[in-house]
Design a protein around this motif. Structure first.
Motif, PDB file in Angstrom:
ATOM      1  N   GLN A   1      -2.604  -2.981  -0.434  1.00  0.00           N
ATOM      2  CA  GLN A   1      -1.853  -3.328  -1.642  1.00  0.00           C
ATOM      3  C   GLN A   1      -1.471  -4.806  -1.666  1.00  0.00           C
ATOM      4  O   GLN A   1      -1.272  -5.436  -0.633  1.00  0.00           O
ATOM      5  CB  GLN A   1      -0.573  -2.489  -1.737  1.00  0.00           C
ATOM      6  CG  GLN A   1      -0.812  -1.036  -2.136  1.00  0.00           C
ATOM      7  CD  GLN A   1       0.506  -0.305  -2.361  1.00  0.00           C
ATOM      8  OE1 GLN A   1       1.546  -0.670  -1.832  1.00  0.00           O
ATOM      9  NE2 GLN A   1       0.455   0.745  -3.165  1.00  0.00           N
ATOM     10  N   LYS A   2      -1.356  -5.341  -2.892  1.00  0.00           N
ATOM     11  CA  LYS A   2      -0.805  -6.678  -3.070  1.00  0.00           C
ATOM     12  C   LYS A   2       0.712  -6.596  -2.998  1.00  0.00           C
ATOM     13  O   LYS A   2       1.309  -5.645  -3.491  1.00  0.00           O
ATOM     14  CB  LYS A   2      -1.205  -7.263  -4.429  1.00  0.00           C
ATOM     15  CG  LYS A   2      -2.657  -7.697  -4.520  1.00  0.00           C
ATOM     16  CD  LYS A   2      -2.952  -8.278  -5.891  1.00  0.00           C
ATOM     17  CE  LYS A   2      -4.414  -8.691  -5.989  1.00  0.00           C
ATOM     18  NZ  LYS A   2      -4.758  -9.178  -7.341  1.00  0.00           N
ATOM     19  N   ILE A   3       1.325  -7.585  -2.382  1.00  0.00           N
ATOM     20  CA  ILE A   3       2.784  -7.630  -2.288  1.00  0.00           C
ATOM     21  C   ILE A   3       3.322  -8.177  -3.611  1.00  0.00           C
ATOM     22  O   ILE A   3       2.896  -9.257  -4.047  1.00  0.00           O
ATOM     23  CB  ILE A   3       3.220  -8.487  -1.078  1.00  0.00           C
ATOM     24  CG1 ILE A   3       2.707  -7.816   0.210  1.00  0.00           C
ATOM     25  CG2 ILE A   3       4.732  -8.661  -1.043  1.00  0.00           C
ATOM     26  CD1 ILE A   3       2.835  -8.657   1.439  1.00  0.00           C
ATOM     27  N   PRO A   4       4.234  -7.450  -4.279  1.00  0.00           N
ATOM     28  CA  PRO A   4       4.624  -7.823  -5.646  1.00  0.00           C
ATOM     29  C   PRO A   4       5.721  -8.881  -5.749  1.00  0.00           C
ATOM     30  O   PRO A   4       5.810  -9.564  -6.757  1.00  0.00           O
ATOM     31  CB  PRO A   4       5.112  -6.492  -6.231  1.00  0.00           C
ATOM     32  CG  PRO A   4       5.612  -5.727  -5.047  1.00  0.00           C
ATOM     33  CD  PRO A   4       4.788  -6.148  -3.880  1.00  0.00           C
ATOM     34  N   LEU A   5       6.575  -9.009  -4.728  1.00  0.00           N
ATOM     35  CA  LEU A   5       7.719  -9.916  -4.797  1.00  0.00           C
ATOM     36  C   LEU A   5       7.964 -10.554  -3.431  1.00  0.00           C
ATOM     37  O   LEU A   5       7.393 -10.123  -2.430  1.00  0.00           O
ATOM     38  CB  LEU A   5       8.982  -9.157  -5.241  1.00  0.00           C
ATOM     39  CG  LEU A   5       8.954  -8.542  -6.637  1.00  0.00           C
ATOM     40  CD1 LEU A   5      10.071  -7.529  -6.800  1.00  0.00           C
ATOM     41  CD2 LEU A   5       9.042  -9.606  -7.722  1.00  0.00           C
TER      42      LEU A   5
END
Length: 726
Positions: free
Chosen positions: A251-255
């Motif tokens: 997953q991409k880290i959102p914050l």
């Protein structure tokens, strides 16, 4: 009030300047900054003095529009895409109609009903496909100004009206012994080429908005929040400080935040440019847009959506692109004086002839005025830049160098400093084993076991070791992956380990002093060192590095011979940066740099009066590419880097940089020659057309000859541009 408002109808940075100047001239407007990168105007105004509706009306009067009603970004982008498609379609249709007009006007002048056929084809070119020039000219006139569009509209309009009159009423001139010549081909061809130039410019500029969209798209729109032990899906923009976010493998880290549970390797290439993922454990910082790899973890949000490091990069890229509005082209500068001057000369010509007392004085005066307008037609001016650009782009493409527009060519001439990113630009961009240093006790079976262990490993360096050994995989018993340390397993009743030295030595493994010294030397040179052992004996160590491209050193040497100063900026560690800089001959380098550090470094050089070209390949380079005077992307790099860049090197080879700079110099030289001869042609031709030679020599230029001279000037410009092919 201060607000950012979308602007509709802009097709280039020059449009942004026009809108900005109009806004600044309005009473009550304290600040106006129009950013072409995001097609928006930041306006600060006094509501008691002026309203948004009034500002919108003023902007609409110049041919653009302030979208004061709330509008979604997707809808605005769709409008811009449709505008580009529209001008592209207009250019194609204008070209299809202009071709037969040109053939009849130049080769089949005596074709029966030829004038009527040309009139039928030229009319839609002017009033359907080229109507934007007449609207722009009218808007410029209302604002008491003039530009290239004004010159195009006046000259083609006069040629069309005069030709139409001669087509439908030829006897008016025939009874007076004058030839009712027509200039439909001039009007049609001029408008087609000007449209072609506008289309090329609009297409080249369209990428900036897409680049920002891709950059913003790195932040996921949805994420998983942990609340009271439950997993809840939530929008990224709705997350508050202190909330707990679960991140799964891939997953991409959102914050931005801090890990409070779990550990994993995170690929931060988009921020640092470095290809090797970093181990993140308890209390480690994580950043939006980076990619989680193997493990899962929970982090606490420390920065909300609009304040993340990624958002800051987006904002700075917007700001940098908006500040890079192109200088007003020489043609437009001269046109502001040239158009009124031509009109004045034409009118004076008719008046002087009218009162001269010669036979048919006013008719001769009208003919002389029309000749002035025809010979002043900006065909050569309009072709000067596009033909050179098209030829330069074609030649560049043959060489693997993609050039965005004329502005990029112009900037390339002035560059005296080149900034190089390290990873993927000077180097290959991925870790590779350069050598396996051993003590002579490593057998073929041992290598096969090490290969098999690394094939099972998820560590970022495992693939590099496996690629280097390239053996046949065998069965491993009791395989274990020790995060942050290495891997181990059993084969042929022997315990094998591959990992860092500190971990391997915990099992009382013996390390020969000579091998230890060699490993220390490798570390000091900037290599990553990974050891392999069997039972309690060290077999050797792998020297891993991002290898330098074969032509990097040669390219840098050529740039130095061109009196161009070369700098290297990298997010990598000091030792590695020093090793690479020394190997390729770069005297100026900086290590451990984040994206904002690179842009600040470039701004510092610019403040010293240097013209800086930036060469990069990644998202971490996007801000620096936007700030630089000339941005050059490596072809194997990210979409965002190539979208922002004004020149792209398809072959990802630094040897193409000096080639590209040489091409820009030759192209600009050709453009300047074209413009010089186009202006000289007008300076000589207009007085002759007005009749200055008549009193002494009795010579009066025929409008037909003026048209031929105008065509000849265009041919000379095209032929000069084609020299770039050689």
């Amino acid at each position: 009030m201060k607000k950012e408002i979308p602007v509709d109808g802009m097709s280039c940075a020059a449009c942004a300047i026009s809108v900005e100047n109009t806004l600044k001239s309005q009473p009550g407007v304290k600040l106006a900054a129009v950013n072409y990168a995001n097609h928006a105007a930041t306006i600060e105004w006094d509501e008691k003095t002026v309203t948004l509706e009034a500002l919108q009306k003023q902007i609409q009067g110049t041919g653009y529009d302030l979208l004061i009603a709330d509008i979604e970004q997707e809808e605005l982008e769709e409008k811009q895409r449709l505008a580009y498609k529209k001008i592209k379609a207009k250019t194609i249709y204008a070209g299809l109609l202009a071709l037969p007009v040109f053939i009849i006007g130049m080769f089949w002048m005596n074709l029966p009903y030829g004038n009527f056929i040309m009139w039928a084809f030229t009319t839609p070119i002017l009033f359907v496909f080229g109507n934007q020039f007449f609207r722009s000219a009218w808007n410029q006139t209302k604002n008491l100004s003039a530009n290239m569009d004004s010159l195009v509209a006046i000259s083609t309009g006069i040629a069309y009206l005069y030709s139409s009159f001669n087509t439908f009423f030829p006897s008016f001139l025939e009874v007076k012994g004058l030839d009712p010549h027509v200039y439909f081909e001039a009007a049609a061809v001029i408008l087609f080429f000007i449209l072609l130039g506008k289309t090329l410019e609009a297409g080249a500029k369209a990428g900036t908005g897409e680049a920002l969209k891709k950059l913003m798209g790195l932040q996921p729109t949805d994420l998983i929040v942990l609340k009271n032990g439950e997993e809840l899906t939530k929008k990224t923009i709705d997350v508050q400080l202190g909330e707990l976010i679960l991140i799964k493998p891939g997953q991409k880290i959102p914050l931005d935040g801090k890990i409070i549970e779990g550990e994993s390797y995170v690929n931060e290439n988009m921020l640092t440019g470095e290809p090797i993922p970093i181990l993140k454990s308890l209390h480690s910082q994580v950043f939006a847009g980076t990619i989680n790899q193997a493990g899962s973890f929970v982090f606490e949000v420390e920065k909300i959506s609009k304040n993340t490091l990624l958002s800051q990069i987006v904002d700075r890229v917007k700001s940098a692109q908006g500040s890079k509005a192109p200088v007003q082209k020489l043609v437009d500068k001269v046109a502001s004086v040239f158009v009124p001057a031509v009109l004045l000369i034409g009118l004076l010509t008719m008046v002087v002839w009218g009162f001269s007392g010669v036979e048919e004085a006013w008719l001769r005066g009208m003919m002389a005025m029309i000749t002035v307008f025809v010979i002043a037609c900006p065909c050569a001016l309009g072709l000067a830049t596009p033909t050179a650009i098209i030829t330069a782009m074609g030649k560049g493409a043959e060489m693997g160098i993609l050039i965005k527009d004329a502005e990029s060519l112009e900037k390339g001439v002035k560059i005296d400093t080149i900034i190089l990113d390290k990873t993927g630009t000077i180097t290959e961009g991925s870790p590779k084993v350069s050598e396996f240093v051993e003590m002579g006790n490593c057998t073929k079976l041992d290598r096969q076991v090490i290969y098999s262990l690394e094939k099972k490993s998820e560590h970022p360096l495992a693939d590099a070791i496996a690629d280097y050994l390239s053996a046949e995989e065998m069965a491993i018993q009791d395989f274990r992956s020790m995060t942050g340390h290495g891997v181990q397993g059993v084969a042929e009743n022997q315990i094998y380990k591959v990992g860092n030295l500190k971990w391997i030595k915990t099992s009382e493994t013996i390390l020969h002093p000579e091998l230890e010294k060699k490993s220390q030397n490798a570390l000091e040179e900037g290599f990553i060192v990974v050891f392999a052992s069997k039972n309690n004996q060290i077999l050797g160590f792998f020297k891993i590095a991002d290898l330098i491209k074969e032509t990097s050193k040669e390219a840098i040497a050529i740039l130095k011979k061109m009196d161009i100063e070369v700098h290297m900026l990298t997010g990598d560690q000091e030792k590695t940066a020093s090793m690479v800089a020394k190997a390729v001959g770069v005297a100026h380098y900086q290590a451990e740099m984040l994206p904002e550090h690179k842009s600040k470094y470039i701004k510092k050089l610019q403040s010293q009066g240097k013209k800086v070209g930036m060469v990069g390949d990644g998202i971490n380079d996007s801000e620096a590419l936007s700030v630089a005077d000339l941005s050059i992307a490596i072809g194997h790099g990210t979409d965002i880097a190539m979208d922002i860049a004004e020149i792209t090197l398809v072959h990802s080879d630094l040897i193409d940089i000096p080639k590209a700079l040489n091409l820009t110099k030759k192209s600009i030289k050709i453009i300047h020659q074209n413009l010089f001869w186009a202006f000289i042609y007008n300076i000589i031709g207009i007085p002759v057309a007005a009749g200055v030679l008549f009193p002494m020599f009795g010579f009066l230029l025929n409008p037909m000859v003026a048209g031929a001279a105008m065509a000849l000037s265009s041919v000379s410009v095209v032929m000069n541009s084609l020299r770039l092919k050689r």
